[in-house]
Design a protein around this motif. Sequence first.
Motif, PDB file in Angstrom:
ATOM      1  N   ASP A  89      -4.464  15.275 -12.307  1.00 41.46           N
ATOM      2  CA  ASP A  89      -3.019  15.200 -12.128  1.00 41.46           C
ATOM      3  C   ASP A  89      -2.597  15.937 -10.859  1.00 41.46           C
ATOM      4  OD1 ASP A  89      -0.466  14.480 -12.748  1.00 41.46           O
ATOM      5  OD2 ASP A  89      -0.225  15.866 -14.436  1.00 41.46           O
ATOM      6  N   VAL A  90      -1.951  15.238  -9.943  1.00 41.67           N
ATOM      7  CA  VAL A  90      -1.438  15.834  -8.709  1.00 41.67           C
ATOM      8  C   VAL A  90       0.027  15.435  -8.593  1.00 41.67           C
ATOM      9  CG1 VAL A  90      -1.667  16.038  -6.211  1.00 41.67           C
ATOM     10  CG2 VAL A  90      -3.707  15.631  -7.619  1.00 41.67           C
ATOM     11  N   ARG A  91       0.923  16.395  -8.690  1.00 46.26           N
ATOM     12  CA  ARG A  91       2.363  16.118  -8.739  1.00 46.26           C
ATOM     13  C   ARG A  91       3.022  16.589  -7.443  1.00 46.26           C
ATOM     14  NH1 ARG A  91       3.877  17.413 -15.092  1.00 46.26           N
ATOM     15  NH2 ARG A  91       2.011  16.407 -15.971  1.00 46.26           N
ATOM     16  N   THR A  92       3.028  15.713  -6.466  1.00 46.66           N
ATOM     17  CA  THR A  92       3.496  16.077  -5.126  1.00 46.66           C
ATOM     18  C   THR A  92       4.905  16.647  -5.144  1.00 46.66           C
ATOM     19  OG1 THR A  92       2.101  14.346  -4.171  1.00 46.66           O
ATOM     20  CG2 THR A  92       3.874  15.212  -2.789  1.00 46.66           C
ATOM     21  N   ASP A  93       5.841  15.935  -5.709  1.00 43.33           N
ATOM     22  CA  ASP A  93       7.232  16.394  -5.679  1.00 43.33           C
ATOM     23  C   ASP A  93       7.468  17.574  -6.610  1.00 43.33           C
ATOM     24  OD1 ASP A  93       7.612  14.340  -3.923  1.00 43.33           O
ATOM     25  OD2 ASP A  93       8.857  13.116  -5.240  1.00 43.33           O
ATOM     26  N   GLU A  94       6.932  17.486  -7.811  1.00 35.87           N
ATOM     27  CA  GLU A  94       7.167  18.545  -8.808  1.00 35.87           C
ATOM     28  C   GLU A  94       6.596  19.887  -8.353  1.00 35.87           C
ATOM     29  OE1 GLU A  94       5.814  19.452 -13.389  1.00 35.87           O
ATOM     30  OE2 GLU A  94       6.320  17.374 -12.871  1.00 35.87           O
ATOM     31  N   TRP A  95       5.502  19.842  -7.576  1.00 33.02           N
ATOM     32  CA  TRP A  95       4.864  21.077  -7.107  1.00 33.02           C
ATOM     33  C   TRP A  95       5.350  21.482  -5.718  1.00 33.02           C
ATOM     34  CZ3 TRP A  95      -0.865  19.541  -8.608  1.00 33.02           C
ATOM     35  CH2 TRP A  95      -0.958  19.485 -10.007  1.00 33.02           C
ATOM     36  N   TYR A  96       6.386  20.846  -5.212  1.00 30.31           N
ATOM     37  CA  TYR A  96       6.982  21.191  -3.909  1.00 30.31           C
ATOM     38  C   TYR A  96       5.978  21.112  -2.762  1.00 30.31           C
ATOM     39  CZ  TYR A  96      10.746  22.933  -6.890  1.00 30.31           C
ATOM     40  OH  TYR A  96      11.748  23.036  -7.830  1.00 30.31           O
ATOM     41  N   VAL A 152       0.841  -1.201   0.000  1.00 34.71           N
ATOM     42  CA  VAL A 152       0.000   0.000   0.000  1.00 34.71           C
ATOM     43  C   VAL A 152       0.873   1.247   0.000  1.00 34.71           C
ATOM     44  CG1 VAL A 152      -1.609   1.360   1.408  1.00 34.71           C
ATOM     45  CG2 VAL A 152      -2.045  -1.071   1.009  1.00 34.71           C
ATOM     46  N   MET A 153       1.908   1.258   0.819  1.00 38.50           N
ATOM     47  CA  MET A 153       2.802   2.414   0.853  1.00 38.50           C
ATOM     48  C   MET A 153       3.444   2.646  -0.507  1.00 38.50           C
ATOM     49  SD  MET A 153       4.674   1.997   4.578  1.00 38.50           S
ATOM     50  CE  MET A 153       5.450   3.616   4.560  1.00 38.50           C
ATOM     51  N   ASP A 154       3.902   1.576  -1.136  1.00 38.05           N
ATOM     52  CA  ASP A 154       4.560   1.695  -2.437  1.00 38.05           C
ATOM     53  C   ASP A 154       3.590   2.205  -3.499  1.00 38.05           C
ATOM     54  OD1 ASP A 154       6.898   1.216  -4.193  1.00 38.05           O
ATOM     55  OD2 ASP A 154       5.575  -0.261  -5.108  1.00 38.05           O
ATOM     56  N   MET A 155       2.372   1.670  -3.507  1.00 38.28           N
ATOM     57  CA  MET A 155       1.388   2.117  -4.498  1.00 38.28           C
ATOM     58  C   MET A 155       0.976   3.557  -4.265  1.00 38.28           C
ATOM     59  SD  MET A 155      -1.019  -1.185  -5.382  1.00 38.28           S
ATOM     60  CE  MET A 155      -1.234  -1.909  -3.773  1.00 38.28           C
ATOM     61  N   LEU A 156       0.876   3.966  -3.006  1.00 39.76           N
ATOM     62  CA  LEU A 156       0.532   5.359  -2.720  1.00 39.76           C
ATOM     63  C   LEU A 156       1.602   6.304  -3.267  1.00 39.76           C
ATOM     64  CD1 LEU A 156      -0.939   5.248   0.900  1.00 39.76           C
ATOM     65  CD2 LEU A 156      -2.124   5.978  -1.178  1.00 39.76           C
ATOM     66  N   ARG A 157       2.865   5.935  -3.124  1.00 40.56           N
ATOM     67  CA  ARG A 157       3.925   6.799  -3.668  1.00 40.56           C
ATOM     68  C   ARG A 157       3.732   7.010  -5.167  1.00 40.56           C
ATOM     69  NH1 ARG A 157       7.190   3.002  -0.658  1.00 40.56           N
ATOM     70  NH2 ARG A 157       7.590   3.859   1.427  1.00 40.56           N
ATOM     71  N   GLN A 158       3.347   5.960  -5.865  1.00 35.72           N
ATOM     72  CA  GLN A 158       3.154   6.080  -7.312  1.00 35.72           C
ATOM     73  C   GLN A 158       1.947   6.953  -7.646  1.00 35.72           C
ATOM     74  OE1 GLN A 158       3.736   2.313  -9.591  1.00 35.72           O
ATOM     75  NE2 GLN A 158       4.097   1.403  -7.575  1.00 35.72           N
ATOM     76  N   VAL A 159       0.849   6.763  -6.925  1.00 39.04           N
ATOM     77  CA  VAL A 159      -0.356   7.559  -7.183  1.00 39.04           C
ATOM     78  C   VAL A 159      -0.130   9.023  -6.813  1.00 39.04           C
ATOM     79  CG1 VAL A 159      -2.768   7.899  -6.506  1.00 39.04           C
ATOM     80  CG2 VAL A 159      -1.923   5.588  -6.991  1.00 39.04           C
ATOM     81  N   PHE A 160       0.617   9.258  -5.727  1.00 38.77           N
ATOM     82  CA  PHE A 160       0.918  10.623  -5.293  1.00 38.77           C
ATOM     83  C   PHE A 160       2.028  11.268  -6.133  1.00 38.77           C
ATOM     84  CE2 PHE A 160      -0.481   9.553  -0.699  1.00 38.77           C
ATOM     85  CZ  PHE A 160      -1.761   9.980  -0.954  1.00 38.77           C
TER      86      PHE A 160
END
Length: 417
Positions: free
Chosen positions: A180-187, A48-56
């Motif tokens: 589209d939600v880009r957690t890292d790219e959007w800081y 679940v943690m791994d899949m969440l990282r991909q979705v986020f």
Amino acid sequence: MAYAELTAPKRIILTPGPVEVDPRVLRAMGTPILGQFDPAFTAIMNEVMDMLRQVFQTKNHWAYPVDGTSRSGLEAVLCSILEPGDRVMVPIYGRFGHLFAEICERYGAEVHTIECPWGEVFEPGHVIAEMKKIKPKVLAMVHGETSTGRMQPLAEIGRACREQDVLFVVDAVASIGGADVRTDEWYIDALVAGTQKCLSVPAGMAPITYNSRIEKIVLARKKVERGIATDEDRAYPRSMRPITSNYFDLGMLQDYWSPRRLNHHTEATSMIYALREGLRLVLDEGLGARFSRHKLHEKALIEGLLAMGLSLFGDPVHKLPCVTCVNIPDGTDGESVRHMLLEEFGIEIASSFGPLHGKIWRIGTMGYGCRKDNVLALLGGLEAVLIRHGVKVNRGEGLQAALDVYQSEKTKSIVLK
């Protein structure tokens, strides 16, 4: 008194949440219960943690669900990083910006708000300019505002937060899995999602992710409850006051979701199964394809509503793809229309809140429920109900316009092949 076996009427749920749960998720919830520390179950937790990282769309280590509805995730993040007197800025463009402000106030923060009219979003430069004046520790902002059907651009704001050393906390409950939600790219430093919207999982969990900037504060406030603390835990060199909440303490949740598996609460096993399957389905479809699907059915719905003679509410440029807001025709009893649509067609749509209550309907096309059959059923049912309420509509035009969109897409797909 004897009670009958539980049954529920068949519905087409086209609200902005909760939504129709994917049948594959419902099947997964029937998986036999495992103990929360059974290696077979902790392996599922890690998946679940791994899949969440991909979705986020993040490389953050911490990505896991908080047990509770979406606002439990908001509370967990905010109470874990805020101390009384901390300065927080909340740009408000709908109901859930107000919720952000209230949660921060309850944890003793000094809350500064800016507002724009419901149905609009903020020009990023305005937010950035106000942030420079206020100099907050945290900027808390909603990405997809379901009360107004708008979606706030975040990339420029997130970059400014990092430049000004402001923690950027985002409510993406309505948008994750549908836009589209880009957690890292959007800081984004901390992001909160929900299960009951575009992930098509029952309400009851709030997936979150946060980076090392947030974790640094969490570790500085770390405290393990006395009944399970070790000597090492009791000697921990905490440099800030402990997190106020026990249940929403991210430090203790980290210990629970880490290899340490320190007992914090009894995990909601069946909901973990549901979340895992919901995430698997998102990734199996592919993020790009999933976002395109939401845009396609949004387009068919909009064209159908406009052809019927209805008008849409809000700034069209910044519309949330999975929520469409419709102005209730003058002189029409909006609640009566919703009631008849539910009773006669089994279709549920939503009203709104605050200044928009009684003025708009909100139609959700989210996750599994974002389908051609649902859009066409809604357009046909709504037209019939409006006619019954004496509203002048362009009879038959709504369905034809939606079909034009679908047939055009089908033709395009054939040409591309």
